[in-house]
Design a protein around this motif. Sequence first.
Motif, mmCIF file in Angstrom:
data_model
loop_
_atom_site.group_PDB
_atom_site.id
_atom_site.type_symbol
_atom_site.label_atom_id
_atom_site.label_comp_id
_atom_site.label_asym_id
_atom_site.label_seq_id
_atom_site.Cartn_x
_atom_site.Cartn_y
_atom_site.Cartn_z
ATOM 1 N N ALA A 156 0.755 -1.119 -0.044
ATOM 2 C CA ALA A 156 -0.124 0.082 -0.119
ATOM 3 C C ALA A 156 0.833 1.323 -0.130
ATOM 4 N N ARG A 157 1.877 1.299 0.885
ATOM 5 C CA ARG A 157 2.661 2.478 0.873
ATOM 6 C C ARG A 157 3.574 2.690 -0.527
ATOM 7 N N VAL A 158 3.847 1.767 -1.050
ATOM 8 C CA VAL A 158 4.574 1.633 -2.432
ATOM 9 C C VAL A 158 3.453 2.237 -3.494
ATOM 10 N N HIS A 159 2.344 1.913 -3.440
ATOM 11 C CA HIS A 159 1.343 2.634 -4.393
ATOM 12 C C HIS A 159 1.312 3.946 -4.267
ATOM 13 N N GLN A 160 1.003 4.439 -2.926
ATOM 14 C CA GLN A 160 1.114 5.767 -2.532
ATOM 15 C C GLN A 160 2.529 6.327 -3.224
ATOM 16 N N GLU A 161 3.679 5.812 -2.897
ATOM 17 C CA GLU A 161 4.794 6.581 -3.325
ATOM 18 C C GLU A 161 4.670 6.669 -5.007
ATOM 19 N N VAL A 162 4.303 5.377 -5.716
ATOM 20 C CA VAL A 162 4.375 5.653 -7.110
ATOM 21 C C VAL A 162 3.309 6.840 -7.491
ATOM 22 N N ALA A 163 2.210 6.887 -6.739
ATOM 23 C CA ALA A 163 1.379 7.831 -7.034
ATOM 24 C C ALA A 163 1.803 9.283 -7.070
ATOM 25 N N ASP A 164 2.755 9.564 -6.027
ATOM 26 C CA ASP A 164 3.410 10.752 -5.656
ATOM 27 C C ASP A 164 4.644 11.003 -7.013
ATOM 28 N N MET A 165 5.018 9.922 -7.371
ATOM 29 C CA MET A 165 5.893 9.689 -8.597
ATOM 30 C C MET A 165 5.219 10.222 -9.803
ATOM 31 N N ILE B 17 4.459 13.931 -10.217
ATOM 32 C CA ILE B 17 5.233 14.735 -10.812
ATOM 33 C C ILE B 17 5.664 14.471 -12.214
ATOM 34 N N ALA B 18 5.701 13.195 -12.476
ATOM 35 C CA ALA B 18 5.843 12.864 -14.080
ATOM 36 C C ALA B 18 4.811 13.763 -14.902
ATOM 37 N N ASN B 19 3.473 13.421 -14.476
ATOM 38 C CA ASN B 19 2.618 14.178 -15.352
ATOM 39 C C ASN B 19 2.611 15.611 -15.319
ATOM 40 N N ARG B 20 3.462 16.384 -14.046
ATOM 41 C CA ARG B 20 3.294 17.855 -14.058
ATOM 42 C C ARG B 20 4.438 18.278 -14.982
ATOM 43 N N GLN B 21 5.236 17.352 -15.058
ATOM 44 C CA GLN B 21 6.546 17.690 -16.034
ATOM 45 C C GLN B 21 6.082 17.168 -17.459
ATOM 46 N N ARG B 22 5.118 16.597 -17.650
ATOM 47 C CA ARG B 22 4.388 16.494 -18.957
ATOM 48 C C ARG B 22 5.592 15.364 -19.654
ATOM 49 N N ALA B 23 6.005 14.484 -18.787
ATOM 50 C CA ALA B 23 6.612 13.302 -19.253
ATOM 51 C C ALA B 23 6.023 12.520 -20.160
ATOM 52 N N ARG C 22 13.231 16.014 -4.068
ATOM 53 C CA ARG C 22 13.662 17.379 -4.219
ATOM 54 C C ARG C 22 12.308 18.226 -4.105
ATOM 55 N N ASP C 23 11.273 17.704 -4.541
ATOM 56 C CA ASP C 23 9.911 18.542 -4.522
ATOM 57 C C ASP C 23 9.610 18.740 -3.175
#
Length: 320
Positions: free
Chosen positions: A282-291, A294-300, A318-319
Motif C-alpha cells: 500500500a505504501r509503495v502504491h502511494q509512493e508511485v502515485a506521488d512519482m 510529478i511525471a504528469n506535472r513535467q509532461r513526461a 527534491r520537490d
Amino acid sequence: FPAAFELGIALQAAEIDAIANNPAAPSFSNTIEAMQSAGDHLGRAGTLFSVLSSSVSNPQVQQVQAEWFPRLTRASNAITFNRALFNRIETLYQQRASLGLSAEQNRLLERTRAQFVRAGAALSPEQQERLGAINQELSSKFTEFNRRLLADEDTAIFINREADLAGLPQSIRDALRAEAVRRGRPNAWAVANTRSSVDPFLTFSQNRRLREQVWRAFKNRGDNGDANDTNAIIADILALRAERAQILGFETHAHLRMDDTMARDPARAQELMERVWRPAVARVHQEVADMQAIANRQRANITIEPWDYLFYAEQVRRDR
C-alpha cells in the motif's frame, strides 16, 4: 590460502581426534570447553579468506573457492559425524543436571548437542554418508552459483555519447569513465552491472531508454539462458535441500531452517511476512502515485515503471 586451509584442516582434525579419543571420562572441560578452541587456525584462515573473497573476486580467488570449499565442508562433516565425539557430548547432555554447570555452561552444552543433532550426528552411517555427499555437493553448487552471478556482474553497458549522461553528477560521470578505461574503452563511459554502479545511474540519469537497459541487465543476472545462467543450479540446490531435510526428519527445508528460530513454524514466519507485506505494498502504491504526479506535472507522458522508481523518488525528495 590453500596452504593455510590444508594446515588448518590437519590441525583441527588432530585437535578433534584428541578430544574424541581422550581416555578420561567426558567432562565439560575436556570436551565442550576443549572444542571451543579447536580449529582456531582454520577459523582465522577462513575469516581472512572471507574478507578477501568479498572484496576481490578474481579468477584466482574463485579457483580457491571451487577447490577448497567442498574440502572444507568435508572436514566439517568429519567432525559432525565423529561418533566418539558425539557420544561424549551426548553423555554430558544426559548427565547435565548433575554436573554442577553454570547457566552459561549448561546453555553451551545444550546448544552444542542440538547443533550436532541438527547436522546429522545421530543418523545412521548410511544416512550420514548420503548427507555428507549432499553437503559437499551443495557447497560446490553455491560456489558455482556465485561464480556465474559474478560473471554477469562483470559485464557493463557502454555509453558513447556525452549527451546520454544528462542528469548525472560529475562524480558519477567520472566513475563511469574510470570503469570504461579499466575495460579498455577510454573514450566511453561504462555502467558496471553492480548495484553500486546501477543504483546511482538509475537515480540521476535522465535518459529513460538507458535506465531501462541498465535496470533489465541488472535484474536479469543469471537469467539469460547463456553459460552463466543459474536456473538449473537453483533447481539442483532446491532438490538437494529437500532431500537433506527429509534425511534429517523435517518436512521441508523451510521446516529445517525455522526449527532453530523464534518462529519455529514456517507458517508463522509466512504469516508475519504477509502482515508486513500488505501495508508495504500500500505504501509503495502511494509512493508511485506521488512519482506519477510529478511525471504528469513535467509532461513526461509516461507511466512509472521499475526503471523510473529511483529517478522519480529523487524527484519527489527534491520537490519536498
